[in-house]
Design an enzyme around this catalytic site. Sequence first.
Site, PDB file in Angstrom:
ATOM      1  CG  HIS A 126     -57.065 -23.945  -9.581  1.00  0.00           C
ATOM      2  ND1 HIS A 126     -56.008 -23.392  -8.908  1.00  0.00           N
ATOM      3  CD2 HIS A 126     -57.894 -24.429  -8.630  1.00  0.00           C
ATOM      4  CE1 HIS A 126     -56.185 -23.544  -7.599  1.00  0.00           C
ATOM      5  NE2 HIS A 126     -57.332 -24.167  -7.401  1.00  0.00           N
ATOM      6  CG  ASP A 203     -54.059 -27.813 -13.424  1.00  0.00           C
ATOM      7  OD1 ASP A 203     -54.094 -28.902 -12.823  1.00  0.00           O
ATOM      8  OD2 ASP A 203     -54.503 -26.757 -12.940  1.00  0.00           O
ATOM      9  CD  GLN A 206     -60.188 -31.117  -9.395  1.00  0.00           C
ATOM     10  OE1 GLN A 206     -60.845 -32.137  -9.208  1.00  0.00           O
ATOM     11  NE2 GLN A 206     -59.865 -30.296  -8.407  1.00  0.00           N
ATOM     12  CE  LYS A 229     -56.731 -30.435  -6.264  1.00  0.00           C
ATOM     13  NZ  LYS A 229     -57.514 -29.845  -5.179  1.00  0.00           N
ATOM     14  CB  CYS A 367     -59.045 -21.589  -6.528  1.00  0.00           C
ATOM     15  SG  CYS A 367     -58.957 -21.667  -4.744  1.00  0.00           S
TER      16      CYS A 367
HETATM   17  N1  C6P Z   1     -58.392 -27.304  -6.542  1.00  0.00           N
HETATM   18  C1  C6P Z   1     -60.570 -27.449  -5.488  1.00  0.00           C
HETATM   19  O1  C6P Z   1     -61.322 -27.539  -4.527  1.00  0.00           O
HETATM   20  P1  C6P Z   1     -52.974 -27.910  -5.205  1.00  0.00           P
HETATM   21  O2  C6P Z   1     -53.639 -27.017  -4.199  1.00  0.00           O
HETATM   22  O3  C6P Z   1     -51.622 -27.382  -5.599  1.00  0.00           O
HETATM   23  O4  C6P Z   1     -52.960 -29.333  -4.805  1.00  0.00           O
HETATM   24  O5  C6P Z   1     -53.897 -27.879  -6.510  1.00  0.00           O
HETATM   25  C2  C6P Z   1     -54.209 -26.666  -7.126  1.00  0.00           C
HETATM   26  C3  C6P Z   1     -55.155 -26.904  -8.264  1.00  0.00           C
HETATM   27  C4  C6P Z   1     -54.715 -26.725  -9.551  1.00  0.00           C
HETATM   28  N2  C6P Z   1     -55.499 -26.985 -10.610  1.00  0.00           N
HETATM   29  C5  C6P Z   1     -56.748 -27.430 -10.468  1.00  0.00           C
HETATM   30  C6  C6P Z   1     -57.560 -27.743 -11.668  1.00  0.00           C
HETATM   31  C7  C6P Z   1     -57.261 -27.619  -9.179  1.00  0.00           C
HETATM   32  O6  C6P Z   1     -58.508 -28.067  -9.034  1.00  0.00           O
HETATM   33  C8  C6P Z   1     -56.467 -27.338  -8.050  1.00  0.00           C
HETATM   34  C9  C6P Z   1     -57.015 -27.466  -6.651  1.00  0.00           C
HETATM   35  C10 C6P Z   1     -59.076 -27.467  -5.272  1.00  0.00           C
HETATM   36  O7  C6P Z   1     -60.996 -27.362  -6.625  1.00  0.00           O
HETATM   37  C11 C6P Z   1     -58.664 -26.487  -4.233  1.00  0.00           C
HETATM   38  S1  C6P Z   1     -58.935 -24.809  -4.727  1.00  0.00           S
END
Ligand code: C6P
Length: 409
Positions: A126, A203, A206, A229, A367
């Site tokens: 991401h 990370d 997910q 999430k 993203c």
């Molecule tokens: N992905 C998606 O629709 P935040 O925004 O900080 O809570 O998470 C960022 C992030 C980081 N790593 C991974 C693997 C992610 O999937 C995400 C967030 C969302 O897939 C929004 S782009």
Amino acid sequence: MAETLLDFSQVRAQFPILEQTENGHPLVYLDGGATSQKPLQVIEAIDTYYRKQNANVHRGVYGLSERATELYEGAREISRGFLNARSTKEIVFVRGTTEAINLVAHSWGRMNLQAGDEVIVTEMEHHSNIVPWQLLRDQLGIRLTVLRMNDLGEVCMNALKGLVSEKTKLLAVTHMSNALGTINPVKEMAEIAHSVGAKVLVDGAQATPHMQVDVQDLDCDFYALSGHKMYGPTGIGVLYAKEALLEVMPPYQGGGDMIYSVTFEKTEYNVLPYKFEAGTPNIAGAIGLGAAMQFMQSIGLDRIAAYEAELLAYATERLKEIEGVRIIGEAENKGGVISFVLEGVHPHDMATLMDQDGLAVRASHHCAMPVMQHFKVPATIRASLGVYNNREDIDRLVASILDAKEMLL
Ligand code: C6P
């Protein structure tokens, strides 16, 4: 039937938002990858906090503040247990995964990296796990190396072994890809990175909604997650880091709560984990996150994983029956995310039509633009699964794709 793995109707009843209709159809929410829906347990924990328990933490000597502090620190203990960290000193509350990774880049990265050092990321990261390292590359002159993936969306352990060297200081890898669903073998990857003395950041944005995570078993140095999430509220997440690392890392932000004493000449920092929690924290968020983790634990993390695996298998089988559908990401080890394109149709047009059928799916580069570049698509449609989805939702998805296909082709 997948539903028999958990008491589906009882679980589903916990999500009041799913009782509503969208464009005249019962809402089918398949965008948990972007943000999950919230169960009553979480909504009520936040509601009760603001109705009955609200006060600032670590500051007041009066009862209300002490109780708010207990709840906030209780959420830290729940998070520790959820990740199986050794100590609550290793649990830093942050806004979410993005902030967690930026904290590591700014604090650990600036202290430990210099020109010529290497950070390895995978091709499926991401942007939140790419851009912070690019910023350091531009500021410090470090190298950013990419571990490529194959056309199934898998990385190869031999390729990683060939890539690491004494120059490698960090491997930053997603536990589960948001665009492909791939679950990476992060434990094995950590072993390889550690063999050359590199640190490992995972990370987990997910992964945590879908599976049991044990940071001691993975032996990662840093693990990042986002509450929103995993059935929790927005604006709260966790950075797990090994205590020995946090102990020597400098603070990321300065302000209240992260200090022990301040004079104009010198500031002494607070003990862990408060050294990294400047300012009034997201108290309600942390309490909501704790409730979300307990909600998942009450179902059982292994049961959630098994339930979603069956649902994913069903969705994959059904989507493959549709002529013109191409699934993007067919790794052997996948979590509850299915990305696809329909030949001749732009994903945004398709998702707009699907909204008319009451379906919430994401059409985007998610993203993760390098993933789109790898598969030579501008975007994909992504259905991401949660404990509140069932086969009926997948059947509605398939019917909607067929409708859209008829209209657009
Ligand atoms: N992905 C998606 O629709 P935040 O925004 O900080 O809570 O998470 C960022 C992030 C980081 N790593 C991974 C693997 C992610 O999937 C995400 C967030 C969302 O897939 C929004 S782009």
